[in-house]
Design a protein around this motif. Structure first.
Motif, short mmCIF file in Angstrom:
data_model
loop_
_atom_site.label_atom_id
_atom_site.label_comp_id
_atom_site.label_asym_id
_atom_site.label_seq_id
_atom_site.Cartn_x
_atom_site.Cartn_y
_atom_site.Cartn_z
N PRO A 144 8.46 12.41 3.52
CA PRO A 144 8.58 13.32 2.37
C PRO A 144 8.48 12.55 1.06
N VAL A 145 8.07 13.22 0.00
CA VAL A 145 7.95 12.60 -1.32
C VAL A 145 9.35 12.33 -1.87
N ASP A 146 9.64 11.06 -2.22
CA ASP A 146 10.96 10.74 -2.75
C ASP A 146 11.00 10.92 -4.27
N SER A 147 12.18 10.76 -4.83
CA SER A 147 12.37 11.00 -6.27
C SER A 147 11.61 9.99 -7.13
N ASP A 148 11.56 8.72 -6.68
CA ASP A 148 10.83 7.70 -7.45
C ASP A 148 9.34 8.04 -7.51
N ALA A 149 8.80 8.47 -6.38
CA ALA A 149 7.39 8.84 -6.35
C ALA A 149 7.13 10.04 -7.25
N ALA A 166 0.86 -1.18 0.00
CA ALA A 166 0.00 0.00 0.00
C ALA A 166 0.89 1.23 0.00
N SER A 167 0.54 2.20 -0.83
CA SER A 167 1.35 3.42 -0.91
C SER A 167 0.45 4.61 -1.18
N ALA A 168 0.93 5.78 -0.79
CA ALA A 168 0.22 7.02 -1.05
C ALA A 168 1.22 8.16 -1.02
N ARG A 169 0.94 9.19 -1.78
CA ARG A 169 1.86 10.34 -1.83
C ARG A 169 1.99 10.95 -0.43
N GLY A 170 3.23 11.13 0.02
CA GLY A 170 3.47 11.70 1.33
C GLY A 170 3.56 10.68 2.44
N TYR A 171 3.56 9.39 2.05
CA TYR A 171 3.64 8.31 3.06
C TYR A 171 4.65 7.27 2.61
N THR A 172 5.20 6.53 3.58
CA THR A 172 6.07 5.41 3.25
C THR A 172 5.24 4.23 2.76
N ARG A 173 5.83 3.40 1.95
CA ARG A 173 5.15 2.21 1.45
C ARG A 173 5.14 1.12 2.52
#
Length: 623
Positions: free
Chosen positions: A555-560, A523-530
């Motif tokens: 924080p949003v990482d580069s992959d996201a 499960a993943s979402a912008r602004g959260y860890t997977r």
């Protein structure tokens, strides 16, 4: 002296009456008295004598001490709740003189019960009435005849009334000619999405001349209602744990044309192309659009982007250029519908073959040739397609094959592109634009079978229709929250090895159809860890496994960010109908409906068109 009112519980009345008639002769000459005199025959014996006696209480009200008494509003409201659907059946408006607020009063104002003489009789017949209620629409008493569009609406409304605790009808829009696209919903809490309860839909009559699926869905609605009331544990469990939506006819205009074509025996069949045209009368909608070729072609977008980094096969936005084409109002209504409800599983119904086809429908062959074109969820689609085919009496039997799928299908299922490639199909759109997994069920070789075959067709498909809906409970379900316990809407649920994600609904809940085995789910979402979990689904497990996720803020990482950029390059998912097509369709539908209503009067209208008497237009529903 009013003969149709001589069984009222009182013997004296007084004029002027509540409607203002000054004499008995005036009352007898009015359309109101004419209506109560023919009500029994018009309404097919239903709601009689209640409607007649309710009318008499206004036309010849009770008189005591030289004063007119008004009837009780509570009695009027009870009759209206029970009988309004009966008037709807014959397209008649509720009579103005039975307006409960206008001509009836409350108990505190000193009213009388106009049905006083019936109460004892009602109590004696209560047990019999309950038996009738429970068995009225059982499978043994289904009417195996074709239902007109008016009949269809009446059956759904009556089913809603009979099972008001679990059923609700609602409209998703109108056809090109203004006919209502009516859905009936079954749930233990109709009208609301319940947390962790999957949503399932059935759509019939996509092609107007393919009518068997339409009839099967009408019968299914009646069956679900009657069996629930009778205490059928399987049906009660299904409805209590699933929200079911049934749209029997997506193309009511085409159906009208098809019915006219079947009944017209004056076709010249000398030339083959003329015969083909006659057999396809009503296939398309009133704009001559094939509705199953009218959805956005998202499959081509997937094929064109499959070698790009970060490409995906889910929640693909509708390209702007689609809206410059010819979009049917029926297509538009269904697209808005599937975007507004988190459907998990769906089937649409066709005729002319006996097979269940599954996505993709469009071939990636450069010349459009038929070739096997699986989705990332090919195992799941084969499973749900086989669920319907195997439960059918004959579909999975090779000897029962018919139509053009014979050379491609295996045990009653076939990949759509391998069978017959098409762009703009509804099942591909559902899979690529929403969370919904949809298949196409072809329920018979004859597109418009004789009525005597309807009972057998219901028997063949009944188990399949139920088993398919139960398949919505296969796989996993759960809720995605943050570390503070707040639901996360739009979180992505990913399964390793399957390049197709689904997203969480408004309250953070999700449903992911999966086949038995071991799966790695994230499960993943912008602004959260997977967050990732390993799960195992046993082959005999028939209920969805519960898999919840708690995501930590980060924080949003580069992959996201790269993934977001890839998504934005495809367009914005939330952007729908940027050129306001819906307003145009609404106006066209309203105009078409108004023309139809002005041109056609109900069959009972001649009862009331008497020389020298004003026509009672208050009986017309849309006047």
């Amino acid at each position: 002296m009013l003969s149709y009112c001589d069984d009222m519980s009182y013997a004296q009345t007084m004029f002027p009456n509540i409607l203002g008639h000054k004499t008995r002769e005036d009352a007898e000459a009015g359309a109101e008295y004419l209506l109560i005199s023919v009500a029994e025959s018009l309404l097919g014996g239903e709601c009689n004598p209640e409607i007649r006696m309710l009318g008499c209480s206004v036309l010849a009200p009770r008189c005591e001490k030289e004063k007119v008494l008004k009837p009780c509003r509570s009695t009027c409201e009870a009759v209206r709740r029970r009988c309004s659907r009966t008037f709807d059946k014959i397209q008649m408006a509720w009579p103005y003189f039975l307006d409960c607020d206008r001509f009836f009063v409350s108990d505190q104002e000193g009213c009388y019960d106009p049905l006083e003489g019936l109460r004892g009789q009602e109590e004696e017949e209560a047990a019999d009435a309950m038996d009738i209620l429970l068995t009225a629409d059982s499978p043994d008493t289904l009417q195996f005849t074709y239902h007109s569009n008016t009949d269809l609406i009446s059956v759904l409304k009556n089913t809603e009334e009979q099972c008001s605790g679990i059923a609700r009808t609602y409209s998703i829009g109108r056809s090109m000619e203004g006919r209502e696209l009516l859905v009936i919903e079954f749930s233990n809490n109709p009208g609301e999405h319940e947390l962790l309860e999957p949503e399932v839909k059935y759509i019939g009559n996509v092609h107007g001349n393919e009518v068997l699926g339409r009839q099967l869905l009408i019968y299914l609605a009646q069956h679900l209602c009657s069996e629930y009331l009778l205490g059928n544990e399987r049906i009660q469990t299904l409805i209590n744990t699933t929200r079911i939506h049934i749209l029997p006819s997506m193309n009511p205009d085409g159906y009208e044309m098809a019915v006219s074509g079947v009944s017209d025996n004056n076709y010249d069949f000398e030339q083959e192309d003329q015969r083909y045209d006659s057999l396809n009368i009503g296939r398309n909608n009133a704009q001559n659009i094939d509705l199953n070729r009218n959805f956005p072609d998202l499959t081509s977008i997937v094929y064109s982007r499959r070698r790009l980094k970060g490409y995906r096969t889910d929640h693909i936005p509708i390209p702007d250029y689609y809206w410059f084409g010819k979009v049917a109002p029926e297509t538009y209504a269904v697209m808005k519908w599937v975007r507004s409800i988190p459907f998990v599983l769906s089937a649409n119904f066709h005729g002319g073959d006996l097979v269940v086809s599954y996505p993709y429908d469009l071939s990636k062959h450069p010349l459009g040739g038929d070739m096997f074109c699986p989705t990332p969820d090919d195992k799941v689609f084969k499973f749900i397609a086989a669920t319907y085919a195997n439960a059918h009496e004959t579909m999975s039997n090779e000897n029962a094959r018919c139509g053009s799928s014979r050379s491609h299908s295996q045990k009653g299922i076939v990949n759509g592109a391998q069978w017959s490639s098409l762009a703009g199909g509804m099942q591909d759109f559902n899979y690529l634009h929403t969370n919904c997994f949809e298949v196409t069920v072809n329920v018979g070789c004859d597109r418009f079978p004789p009525e005597e075959e309807l009972a057998f067709a219901w028997h063949e498909n009944q188990e399949s229709l139920l088993s398919f809906m139960e398949a919505a409970h296969r796989g996993i379900k759960g809720i995605v929250k943050d570390d503070e316990g707040n639901a996360i809407k739009g979180a992505r649920i990913s399964v390793r090895g399957i390049q197709h994600d689904i997203t969480t609904a408004e309250n953070g809940d999700y449903w992911r159809l999966l086949t038995p085995g071991i799966h790695i789910v994230s499960a993943s979402a912008r602004g959260y860890t997977r967050a990732t979990k390993k799960i195992q689904l046993p082959s005999r497990m028939k209920t969805a496994g519960r898999v919840d996720f708690v995501l930590q803020k980060a924080p949003v990482d580069s992959d996201a960010q790269e993934e977001d950029d890839a998504i934005s390059s495809m367009g914005t998912y939330d952007k729908f109908d940027p050129y306001n097509q819906y307003q145009r369709y609404t106006q066209m539908a309203d105009l078409s409906q108004n023309r139809e209503e002005r041109a056609e009067k109900p069959w009972w209208w001649n009862y009331f068109t008497l020389p020298g008497v004003p026509a009672p237009t208050w009986l017309l529903k849309h006047y």
